[in-house]
Design a protein around this motif. Structure first.
Motif, PDB file in Angstrom:
ATOM      1  N   MET A  21       0.839  -1.188   0.000  1.00  0.00           N
ATOM      2  CA  MET A  21       0.000   0.000   0.000  1.00  0.00           C
ATOM      3  C   MET A  21       0.877   1.242   0.000  1.00  0.00           C
ATOM      4  O   MET A  21       2.010   1.226   0.468  1.00  0.00           O
ATOM      5  CB  MET A  21      -0.899   0.030   1.245  1.00  0.00           C
ATOM      6  N   GLY A  22       0.320   2.371  -0.501  1.00  0.00           N
ATOM      7  CA  GLY A  22       1.038   3.619  -0.459  1.00  0.00           C
ATOM      8  C   GLY A  22       1.027   4.213   0.935  1.00  0.00           C
ATOM      9  O   GLY A  22       0.215   3.848   1.790  1.00  0.00           O
ATOM     10  N   LYS A  23       1.923   5.185   1.153  1.00  0.00           N
ATOM     11  CA  LYS A  23       2.024   5.793   2.473  1.00  0.00           C
ATOM     12  C   LYS A  23       0.740   6.517   2.854  1.00  0.00           C
ATOM     13  O   LYS A  23       0.346   6.532   4.028  1.00  0.00           O
ATOM     14  CB  LYS A  23       3.209   6.753   2.502  1.00  0.00           C
ATOM     15  N   LYS A  24       0.080   7.134   1.867  1.00  0.00           N
ATOM     16  CA  LYS A  24      -1.155   7.859   2.169  1.00  0.00           C
ATOM     17  C   LYS A  24      -2.247   6.896   2.617  1.00  0.00           C
ATOM     18  O   LYS A  24      -2.975   7.170   3.587  1.00  0.00           O
ATOM     19  CB  LYS A  24      -1.619   8.631   0.923  1.00  0.00           C
ATOM     20  N   VAL A  25      -2.361   5.756   1.931  1.00  0.00           N
ATOM     21  CA  VAL A  25      -3.360   4.760   2.332  1.00  0.00           C
ATOM     22  C   VAL A  25      -3.041   4.234   3.725  1.00  0.00           C
ATOM     23  O   VAL A  25      -3.934   4.099   4.568  1.00  0.00           O
ATOM     24  CB  VAL A  25      -3.411   3.607   1.313  1.00  0.00           C
ATOM     25  N   VAL A  83      -5.583   4.489   6.889  1.00  0.00           N
ATOM     26  CA  VAL A  83      -6.001   3.263   7.564  1.00  0.00           C
ATOM     27  C   VAL A  83      -5.759   3.385   9.069  1.00  0.00           C
ATOM     28  O   VAL A  83      -6.650   3.115   9.895  1.00  0.00           O
ATOM     29  CB  VAL A  83      -5.251   2.033   7.009  1.00  0.00           C
ATOM     30  N   ALA A  84      -4.546   3.802   9.445  1.00  0.00           N
ATOM     31  CA  ALA A  84      -4.212   3.939  10.862  1.00  0.00           C
ATOM     32  C   ALA A  84      -5.067   5.011  11.526  1.00  0.00           C
ATOM     33  O   ALA A  84      -5.507   4.855  12.674  1.00  0.00           O
ATOM     34  CB  ALA A  84      -2.727   4.267  11.014  1.00  0.00           C
ATOM     35  N   ASP A  85      -5.319   6.119  10.813  1.00  0.00           N
ATOM     36  CA  ASP A  85      -6.098   7.211  11.392  1.00  0.00           C
ATOM     37  C   ASP A  85      -7.553   6.805  11.592  1.00  0.00           C
ATOM     38  O   ASP A  85      -8.152   7.106  12.638  1.00  0.00           O
ATOM     39  CB  ASP A  85      -6.018   8.439  10.480  1.00  0.00           C
ATOM     40  N   VAL A  86      -8.138   6.116  10.617  1.00  0.00           N
ATOM     41  CA  VAL A  86      -9.527   5.666  10.754  1.00  0.00           C
ATOM     42  C   VAL A  86      -9.651   4.673  11.909  1.00  0.00           C
ATOM     43  O   VAL A  86     -10.600   4.740  12.700  1.00  0.00           O
ATOM     44  CB  VAL A  86     -10.036   5.045   9.439  1.00  0.00           C
ATOM     45  N   LEU A  87      -8.687   3.748  12.037  1.00  0.00           N
ATOM     46  CA  LEU A  87      -8.707   2.812  13.159  1.00  0.00           C
ATOM     47  C   LEU A  87      -8.643   3.553  14.493  1.00  0.00           C
ATOM     48  O   LEU A  87      -9.358   3.217  15.450  1.00  0.00           O
ATOM     49  CB  LEU A  87      -7.543   1.824  13.052  1.00  0.00           C
ATOM     50  N   VAL A 103      -8.525   2.235   1.121  1.00  0.00           N
ATOM     51  CA  VAL A 103      -8.563   2.256   2.587  1.00  0.00           C
ATOM     52  C   VAL A 103      -9.683   1.344   3.095  1.00  0.00           C
ATOM     53  O   VAL A 103      -9.473   0.501   3.978  1.00  0.00           O
ATOM     54  CB  VAL A 103      -8.771   3.698   3.104  1.00  0.00           C
ATOM     55  N   ILE A 104     -10.891   1.516   2.535  1.00  0.00           N
ATOM     56  CA  ILE A 104     -12.043   0.718   2.967  1.00  0.00           C
ATOM     57  C   ILE A 104     -11.796  -0.762   2.699  1.00  0.00           C
ATOM     58  O   ILE A 104     -12.118  -1.629   3.521  1.00  0.00           O
ATOM     59  CB  ILE A 104     -13.325   1.182   2.251  1.00  0.00           C
ATOM     60  N   GLU A 105     -11.200  -1.067   1.545  1.00  0.00           N
ATOM     61  CA  GLU A 105     -10.910  -2.469   1.202  1.00  0.00           C
ATOM     62  C   GLU A 105      -9.956  -3.077   2.219  1.00  0.00           C
ATOM     63  O   GLU A 105     -10.172  -4.202   2.681  1.00  0.00           O
ATOM     64  CB  GLU A 105     -10.298  -2.548  -0.194  1.00  0.00           C
ATOM     65  N   ASN A 106      -8.903  -2.345   2.589  1.00  0.00           N
ATOM     66  CA  ASN A 106      -7.935  -2.875   3.546  1.00  0.00           C
ATOM     67  C   ASN A 106      -8.546  -3.037   4.930  1.00  0.00           C
ATOM     68  O   ASN A 106      -8.290  -4.032   5.610  1.00  0.00           O
ATOM     69  CB  ASN A 106      -6.719  -1.955   3.608  1.00  0.00           C
ATOM     70  N   LEU A 107      -9.363  -2.097   5.354  1.00  0.00           N
ATOM     71  CA  LEU A 107     -10.003  -2.210   6.659  1.00  0.00           C
ATOM     72  C   LEU A 107     -11.026  -3.343   6.678  1.00  0.00           C
ATOM     73  O   LEU A 107     -11.245  -3.980   7.709  1.00  0.00           O
ATOM     74  CB  LEU A 107     -10.675  -0.882   7.023  1.00  0.00           C
ATOM     75  N   THR A 108     -11.631  -3.618   5.534  1.00  0.00           N
ATOM     76  CA  THR A 108     -12.561  -4.741   5.437  1.00  0.00           C
ATOM     77  C   THR A 108     -11.815  -6.065   5.480  1.00  0.00           C
ATOM     78  O   THR A 108     -12.239  -7.017   6.151  1.00  0.00           O
ATOM     79  CB  THR A 108     -13.386  -4.639   4.141  1.00  0.00           C
TER      80      THR A 108
END
Length: 235
Positions: A1-5, A9-13, A46-51
């Motif tokens: 994943m890119g740094k922005k993603v 991801v970390a921020d949403v968690l 982001v949503i795909e990775n969190l899923t």
């Protein structure tokens, strides 16, 4: 994943664990994209990775929601759990039915004369040789284990056999790749890697598998609540 993603991801968690969305429903992808100043394509990633790591679930026409019970439990995600199954291939290097060592007999609570399966698999992620997995399982519980099974999902095979997986006990330590493993992983001898020791446990408490893995470019992240009692006990 890119740094922005990774950052989002970390921020949403973090926001989930701060209970920023008490209803459990997340903003729309459009709203997230506007808030973070990125494209909807980035938010979709982001949503795909969190899923994939089990943090979110999506309902067509309804929206994206935090998985029930997520805030009550530690969340651990790694290179494998953030990769869709279709991007992971398994190549069987070795499969053998044999007698267990004393430790293995004790681990699986085997009767006298009980046997185990031993197998080695090369895990290939997005076409790149990434992990060597060496696993033992009790043969009596899984008499139909085969190369064809090991090229797919062992977890799916275990549950398809009527068992229910409860959890995994896993430890990590940094290592360097041996000459033998370097030839399999197609990397240089002495390359940095992660050694991962894991025990799979069923809902009835039985251990059904013990694995030792050597992984290249392995990443793992976790979120857990701060336990003040444990903190005080360590002072």
């Amino acid at each position: 994943m890119g740094k922005k993603v990774d950052f989002i991801v970390a921020d949403v968690l973090s926001r989930i664990f701060r209970q920023q969305w008490p209803s459990g429903k997340l903003p729309t992808q459009r709203e997230f994209a506007r808030e973070y100043g990125v494209s909807r394509f980035t938010i979709q990633a982001v949503i795909e990775n969190l899923t994939l790591i089990g943090a979110l679930s999506s309902t067509q026409g309804s929206g994206t929601y935090v998985r029930e019970g997520l805030r009550k439990n530690p969340l651990i995600y790694n290179t494998m759990t953030r990769t869709p199954y279709e991007q992971i291939d398994s190549r069987v290097l070795h499969l053998n039915r044999t007698s267990p060592s004393a430790d293995e007999a004790l681990l699986f609570q085997l009767p006298s004369g009980g046997e185990i399966w031993q197998f080695d698999r090369l895990r290939i992620i997005d076409g790149v040789s990434s992990q060597i997995e060496r696993t033992v399982m009790p043969a009596a519980m899984f008499p139909t284990l085969s190369d064809a099974v090991l090229e797919k999902s062992v977890q799916g095979f275990v549950e398809g056999a009527g068992y229910r997986i409860s959890h995994y006990m896993t430890s990590y330590r940094p290592v360097t790749v041996t000459r033998q493993d370097a030839s399999i992983l197609e990397c240089r001898r002495g390359a940095p890697a992660m050694a991962i020791d894991s025990r799979g446990v069923l809902t009835d408490g039985r251990v059904f598998a013990h694995s030792e893995m050597i992984a290249l470019n392995y990443e793992v992240s976790y979120i857990s609540r701060f336990d003040r009692e444990v903190h005080q006990a360590r002072l």
